[in-house]
Enzyme design. Structure first.
Site, PDB file in Angstrom:
ATOM      1  N   LYS A  78       0.854  -1.199   0.000  1.00  0.00           N
ATOM      2  CA  LYS A  78       0.000   0.000   0.000  1.00  0.00           C
ATOM      3  C   LYS A  78       0.886   1.245   0.000  1.00  0.00           C
ATOM      4  O   LYS A  78       1.905   1.281   0.700  1.00  0.00           O
ATOM      5  CB  LYS A  78      -0.896  -0.030   1.246  1.00  0.00           C
ATOM      6  N   SER A 158      -9.875   2.277   2.850  1.00  0.00           N
ATOM      7  CA  SER A 158      -8.943   2.969   1.969  1.00  0.00           C
ATOM      8  C   SER A 158      -7.987   2.036   1.243  1.00  0.00           C
ATOM      9  O   SER A 158      -7.334   2.429   0.283  1.00  0.00           O
ATOM     10  CB  SER A 158      -8.126   3.955   2.805  1.00  0.00           C
ATOM     11  N   SER A 182     -10.541   0.113   7.148  1.00  0.00           N
ATOM     12  CA  SER A 182      -9.898   0.183   5.834  1.00  0.00           C
ATOM     13  C   SER A 182      -9.184  -1.084   5.367  1.00  0.00           C
ATOM     14  O   SER A 182      -8.668  -1.118   4.260  1.00  0.00           O
ATOM     15  CB  SER A 182      -8.904   1.346   5.800  1.00  0.00           C
TER      16      SER A 182
END
Length: 491
Positions: A78, A158, A182
């Site tokens: 990420k 997210s 998330s």
């Protein structure tokens, strides 16, 4: 030979040990898959040269019988995790082409154990979002589609790039972060497994901060076993992070397949929301029945302060975000937009560098921390947080081992479908997940079924602090009963 990208981490590990294929072959297969799936916009930066270099090093280690627990396993990272000498932007324009001269603790532990970096994955800007539509690199597309429809769906946020890439077989696993859901919400939207560890279990050092008392790193993988394998490498004490807890890291994989007979599973009545879709209700009942069939005991529990969790979260998280994001001022690194004075330069840089959702949360956070409103909002929200934590403690004190809830109030929705006119509509996606962050507890989202349109739905298990092992044991029971789901390929 089976398509190498469809192997689980556990299967790939065995194949590499048996010399059925090399780390280089496994890596090349994933790089080709990434190239063919750019329409999903899961990666914001591909690192093929670094990946092949790491794969060759892994092959040498495996050849000598010295490979680590993740030797040769290709992962996506990420874009919130700092990667040394590789651009890290938190998917925000304000970080520009920032290249960190250091490595986050979590990723350094993955490389220590032999994993391979395929590239950086898309996420909501500064991890603020529930759909991965706020990224400055554009929205991520979910590899799942409604039956008979070509509409692009969101992968959740997210950590949408992480979930989308794992579901579409573009990496064997991915790092992710969870501030209010998330990891678990995107996992539920994409039929992947997402683990939000206990606060303090994984180091936050080198991860771009959103809300420091809520953020926690964790893995997204295709199976419960794979997520346990990744967790073992990601977890551990880090003296560079004062919130990191100094306790041993168990062998999470050993918890897979352990009997759950006699375990007490709490079913919280407060999670039965008015107007909850019948298919979510059915999924929840199915999950409870599977655990009961495996020997667990179901008990109804009460978490009375649940209804205050979402509003309290959306005071605490933006407050911490406004404080953390004060450092992005156009002076030290990242974007700088000139002005006639230093004040104007700050204003111009922040106005141009932050997207709408980040600006909205910074303004909310600044407002609730301001002199006249601090007691009325922030202080009160922190008191509510203490009560939420106590609800869970009371529940676990009565012998409950874990709590079963839905992961999300619905399946994935279309890109651009929610939150345009009313941001609260988007915030409601976090209704089942924020309590876990507010209480600092571990949670896992496991694929458990599909809705009427063929989209995946997930169940969430919430555990006691630092008892992720129980979640892996229970999660595997649900996984075995529900089976595996893979999106039909259209890209």
């Amino acid at each position: 030979m089976t398509d190498l990208t469809s192997l689980t981490i556990a299967e790939a590990r065995e194949g590499l040990t048996n010399k059925s294929f090399t780390a280089r072959e496994l890596t090349d297969a994933h790089l080709a898959a990434i190239e063919a799936a750019r329409v999903l916009n899961a990666y914001v930066l591909e690192t093929p040269d670094r990946a092949r270099e790491m794969a060759d090093a892994a092959d040498k280690q495996i050849g000598k019988g010295e490979g680590g627990p993740l030797a040769g396993i290709p992962l996506g990272i990420k874009d919130l995790f700092a990667t040394r000498d590789i651009r890290t932007t938190a998917c925000s324009k304000i970080l520009g082409n920032f290249v960190p001269p250091y490595e986050s603790t979590v990723t350094s532990q993955l490389w220590r154990d032999g994993a391979i970096l395929l590239g950086k994955l898309n996420n909501d800007e500064f991890a603020m979002g529930s759909s991965n539509e706020t990224s400055c690199f554009g929205p991520v597309v979910n590899p799942w589609r409604r039956e008979g429809s070509n509409t692009h769906l969101v992968p959740g946020g997210s950590s949408g790039g992480s979930a989308s890439a794992v579901a579409a077989l573009l990496c064997m696993g991915a790092t992710a972060t969870d501030t209010g859901g998330s990891i678990r919400q995107p996992a539920a939207f994409t039929a992947t497994v997402g683990v939000k560890p206990t606060y303090g279990r994984c180091s936050r050092w080198g991860i771009v901060a959103f809300a420091s008392s809520l953020d926690q790193a964790g893995p997204i993988a295709r199976t419960v076993r794979d997520s346990a394998i990744l967790m073992r490498s990601m977890a551990g004490h880090d003296p560079k992070d004062t919130t990191s807890v100094n306790i041993g890291v168990p062998d999470y994989e050993a918890a897979i397949g352990k009997s759950v007979k006699g375990m007490k599973i709490g079913i919280p009545k407060e999670y039965r929301l008015d107007g909850m879709p019948a298919e979510i209700e059915k999924l929840w009942s199915d999950g409870a029945a599977w655990l009961k069939a495996a020997g667990a005991e179901l008990v109804e529990v009460s978490l009375p302060h649940t209804k205050y969790a979402l509003p309290a979260y959306y005071i605490v998280a933006p407050a911490e975000a406004s404080s953390n994001l004060a450092r992005y001022d156009g002076v030290r690194y990242g974007l700088r937009v000139p002005g006639r004075s230093i004040g104007e330069m700050y204003e111009n840089s922040r106005a141009d560098g932050f997207g709408d959702e980040v600006r909205r949360r910074v303004m909310i956070g600044t407002y609730v921390l301001s002199a006249g409103y601090y007691d009325a909002y922030y202080l009160r929200a922190q008191k509510v947080r203490t009560l939420i934590k106590k609800d869970f403690e009371d529940c676990f004190a009565k012998g409950v081992n874990a709590i079963l809830t839905p992961a999300t109030p619905s399946a994935a929705f279309g890109v651009g479908e929610k939150g345009g006119a009313d941001p609260v509509e988007m915030y409601l996606n976090d209704i089942f997940t924020v309590t876990v962050n507010m209480a600092g507890l571990p949670g896992i989202a496991v694929p458990a079924g599909k809705d009427a349109q063929g989209l995946p739905l997930g169940l969430q298990l919430i555990g006691r602090t630092f008892d992720e092992e129980t979640l892996f044991s229970l999660g595997e029971v649900i996984e075995q009963a529900a089976g595996h789901f893979t999106p039909p390929r259209w890209w």
